[in-house]
Design a protein around this motif. Sequence first.
Motif, short mmCIF file in Angstrom:
data_model
loop_
_atom_site.label_atom_id
_atom_site.label_comp_id
_atom_site.label_asym_id
_atom_site.label_seq_id
_atom_site.Cartn_x
_atom_site.Cartn_y
_atom_site.Cartn_z
N PHE A 1 -9.09 -1.42 -9.05
CA PHE A 1 -9.68 -0.98 -7.78
C PHE A 1 -8.67 -1.15 -6.64
O PHE A 1 -8.53 -0.29 -5.78
CB PHE A 1 -10.94 -1.80 -7.45
N VAL A 2 -7.99 -2.29 -6.65
CA VAL A 2 -6.98 -2.56 -5.62
C VAL A 2 -5.84 -1.54 -5.72
O VAL A 2 -5.38 -0.99 -4.71
CB VAL A 2 -6.44 -4.00 -5.75
N ALA A 3 -5.42 -1.24 -6.97
CA ALA A 3 -4.32 -0.29 -7.17
C ALA A 3 -4.69 1.09 -6.64
O ALA A 3 -3.87 1.77 -6.01
CB ALA A 3 -3.95 -0.22 -8.65
N PHE A 4 -5.93 1.51 -6.84
CA PHE A 4 -6.36 2.82 -6.31
C PHE A 4 -6.26 2.83 -4.79
O PHE A 4 -5.88 3.82 -4.18
CB PHE A 4 -7.80 3.14 -6.72
N SER A 5 -6.61 1.70 -4.17
CA SER A 5 -6.61 1.65 -2.71
C SER A 5 -5.19 1.72 -2.14
O SER A 5 -5.00 1.95 -0.95
CB SER A 5 -7.31 0.38 -2.22
N ARG A 6 -4.19 1.48 -3.01
CA ARG A 6 -2.80 1.54 -2.54
C ARG A 6 -2.23 2.95 -2.62
O ARG A 6 -1.14 3.21 -2.12
CB ARG A 6 -1.92 0.62 -3.40
N LEU A 7 -2.94 3.85 -3.27
CA LEU A 7 -2.42 5.21 -3.44
C LEU A 7 -2.61 6.03 -2.16
O LEU A 7 -3.57 5.83 -1.42
CB LEU A 7 -3.15 5.90 -4.60
N GLU A 8 -1.70 6.95 -1.93
CA GLU A 8 -1.78 7.84 -0.77
C GLU A 8 -2.98 8.76 -0.91
O GLU A 8 -3.29 9.23 -2.02
CB GLU A 8 -0.51 8.72 -0.71
N ASN A 9 -3.62 9.06 0.19
CA ASN A 9 -4.71 10.03 0.21
C ASN A 9 -5.86 9.71 -0.73
O ASN A 9 -6.49 10.61 -1.29
CB ASN A 9 -4.19 11.44 -0.10
N SER B 1 -5.71 -10.17 -9.39
CA SER B 1 -4.65 -11.14 -9.62
C SER B 1 -3.77 -11.29 -8.39
O SER B 1 -3.08 -12.28 -8.23
CB SER B 1 -3.83 -10.77 -10.86
N GLY B 2 -3.82 -10.33 -7.47
CA GLY B 2 -3.02 -10.47 -6.26
C GLY B 2 -3.86 -10.56 -5.01
O GLY B 2 -3.86 -11.55 -4.30
N THR B 3 -4.64 -9.52 -4.76
CA THR B 3 -5.33 -9.45 -3.47
C THR B 3 -6.77 -8.95 -3.67
O THR B 3 -7.26 -8.89 -4.79
CB THR B 3 -4.53 -8.53 -2.52
N THR B 4 -7.45 -8.65 -2.55
CA THR B 4 -8.83 -8.17 -2.63
C THR B 4 -8.93 -6.82 -1.92
O THR B 4 -8.05 -6.45 -1.14
CB THR B 4 -9.78 -9.13 -1.89
N LYS C 1 -8.18 -3.34 2.88
CA LYS C 1 -8.79 -2.58 3.98
C LYS C 1 -8.18 -3.04 5.31
O LYS C 1 -7.82 -2.22 6.15
CB LYS C 1 -10.29 -2.81 3.98
N ALA C 2 -8.08 -4.38 5.46
CA ALA C 2 -7.51 -4.91 6.70
C ALA C 2 -6.06 -4.45 6.88
O ALA C 2 -5.59 -4.27 8.00
CB ALA C 2 -7.58 -6.43 6.69
N ALA C 3 -5.37 -4.22 5.74
CA ALA C 3 -3.97 -3.80 5.82
C ALA C 3 -3.85 -2.28 6.01
O ALA C 3 -2.75 -1.75 6.06
CB ALA C 3 -3.23 -4.23 4.55
#
Lengths: 361, 337
Positions: free
Chosen positions: A77-85, A100-103, A108-110
């Motif tokens: 889920f986190v990895a998807f949020s890092r993708l463009e668009n 394993s890294g973040t939430t 969202k905050a970033a």
Amino acid sequence: MGLKYIEEFRDADLAKTLITSIRQESKIPLRLMEVCGTHTMAIFRHGIRSVLPDSITLLSGPGCPVCVTAQKDIDAFVAFSRLENVIVTTFGDLMKVPGSGTTLARQKAAGADVRIVYSVFDAVTIAKQNPEKQVVFCAVGFETTIPTIAAGILMAKAQHLDNFCIHSANKLTPPALTALMETDGVDIDGFILPGHVSVITGTDAYRPVFEAHHIPSVIAGFEPVDILQAIRMLVLQNETDRPALENAYTRAVSDQGNLKAKAVMHQVFTLCDAVWRGIGTIADSGMKLNSAYSRFDADARFNLDLPEVSEPKGCACGDILMGLKTPDTCALYKRTCTPMTPVGPCMVSSEGACAAYYKYA
Amino acid sequence: MTSDDTILLDHGAGGKASHAMFSEIILPLFHNDQLARQDDGAVCEVPAGRLAFSTDSYVVDPIFFKGGNIGDLAVNGTVNDIAMCGAHPLYISVGLIIEEGLPVKDLQKILETMARAAEKAGVKIVTGDTKVVPRGKADKIFINTSGIGIIPEGVDVSGSRAVPKDKIIISGTIADHGMAILSAREGLEFESDLKTDSAPLNHMVKSLLDAGCDIHVLRDPTRGGLGTTLNEIAAGSGVGITLFESALPVKGQVKGMCELLGFDPLYIANEGKLIAIVPEHHASRALEIIQADQFGTDAAIIGEVTDHLPGKVFLETAIGGRRLVDMLTGEQLPRIC
């Protein structure tokens, strides 16, 4: 909004009568597991533990979908949020669960586009409103939620939405109960079976596990009177040594369950093995998109290559979910693991056993 | 400037457009002598006594909701914060941070509501400031209000004054504001006629003080709700608190929505309710006075202060059980199932 079905089942006099009966009838020490996270919260919220005799110990089971979501799914889920668009849509409970890294909340905050939705249909609507973006829905749920997710997929298909997809971490309840009963060291004298899940599955879904293990099992609703009634039935089954599969939630649960919901679920999804956090892989306990709907699979669409992860050291979530440990015996509880800084998902989910202990005990 | 216009960056630049907005939109609504002077600050007459001073910022989304908008919320919020010090609020300031593109008619509607709220509370808006920021740098409008009030001689109200055996009164139904806002939010299609409870509580407080009630603690349980505020009081006073679930006033609609979403009304915001903690022998009199106020008709005695487990709040549940009421951690998020 009618409250008929809340007030009646919170009737103080009726509850007190049941409590008196339980106190009189319970002699053998019993370890009863409430399988569902909503039961865990209801039990704490209404102070049910404090009114039971010492002979009864309540254990919290694996029935909180967030709690049993594998870390690798959270990482996805986190990895998807890092993708463009990409817009990631999720139920609120998942926002603060650490991968394993973040939430997702930190993502969202970033600046990541992560949106809380109340239903999968909201996610489909977001996809429709944002044709230039890809919308990923974090599909986490049991039988209660899976049919609606399936209906969301059918809706996206009907509307020709090529920008909607899901990552499925859906799970089924009965296979988890079987796995639990077959685990060494598990010591349970009865199951308080989930109410909402059983509305969909029906009583019959628990028959195989009951037939195999003859464990006292009662389906319960979520109000204090419902829960106390189920506990009383489990006490009586144990005291008379007559294990049975009973339904104390007949106003909502039938033998066969919701056939329409089950049909929709099986139209879109097919059984698969699933990783349960802390417990491990349970055969045929998950639901993935079947071949007719695989184009809605976010994993296939984005082809993420996520590394294998190990669960945080010292976290006893697995043992807690199987009733082998209680949250207060975990070395991390209230020390490094609190609702503000959760290590395991049992602390972050509002229905997790650790969060319930922390909040109410 | 007309109602059909929209706010532009020019309106915050300090030039002609700013002056036009002040003289054509703001001043006519907030009219009073101090503001009309257009000095850099307000010069106010104050009676002798101790001063209570408070500030709060309002960023609510959406800005319009059933029963009110960000404007009366901003006025009532600061009025109540001052009243909770045992003070009579007198003057408030208003700082507006507006996102360019806000329709002037929306601004007018908000300011009209603020003017009405100030009148109802009996406070004057004597100074203020307006800034306009580019689109996306704020969300429609943010409002800061600060205010001052005077504490009458002999009044000593504080979160550290609760003592064992005191009774705890809530002035009405809990969780109305938070659930009204939630049901107005985009994406949550609840059909409800639930309104915010935003209201000035200073008249209620004045009646209590005028009647000679020895009020130990006054608090308005806004963000974090009743549960969080009582935890703050328990910690501040070094006492235990026991609440009685069956005595808590909660509207049927609120209960229903909370059940559906998995929320606990104890942690949902209120904007027009106060907690009064009073000695046992003043409790029934204080309750009568609160119930006689237009915003206190549903008031109830909901608990008591104890010497058991200082710093902790417990709930005696309707079925006779007992459980901890912890402070809210983070934001309440809707559950999955």
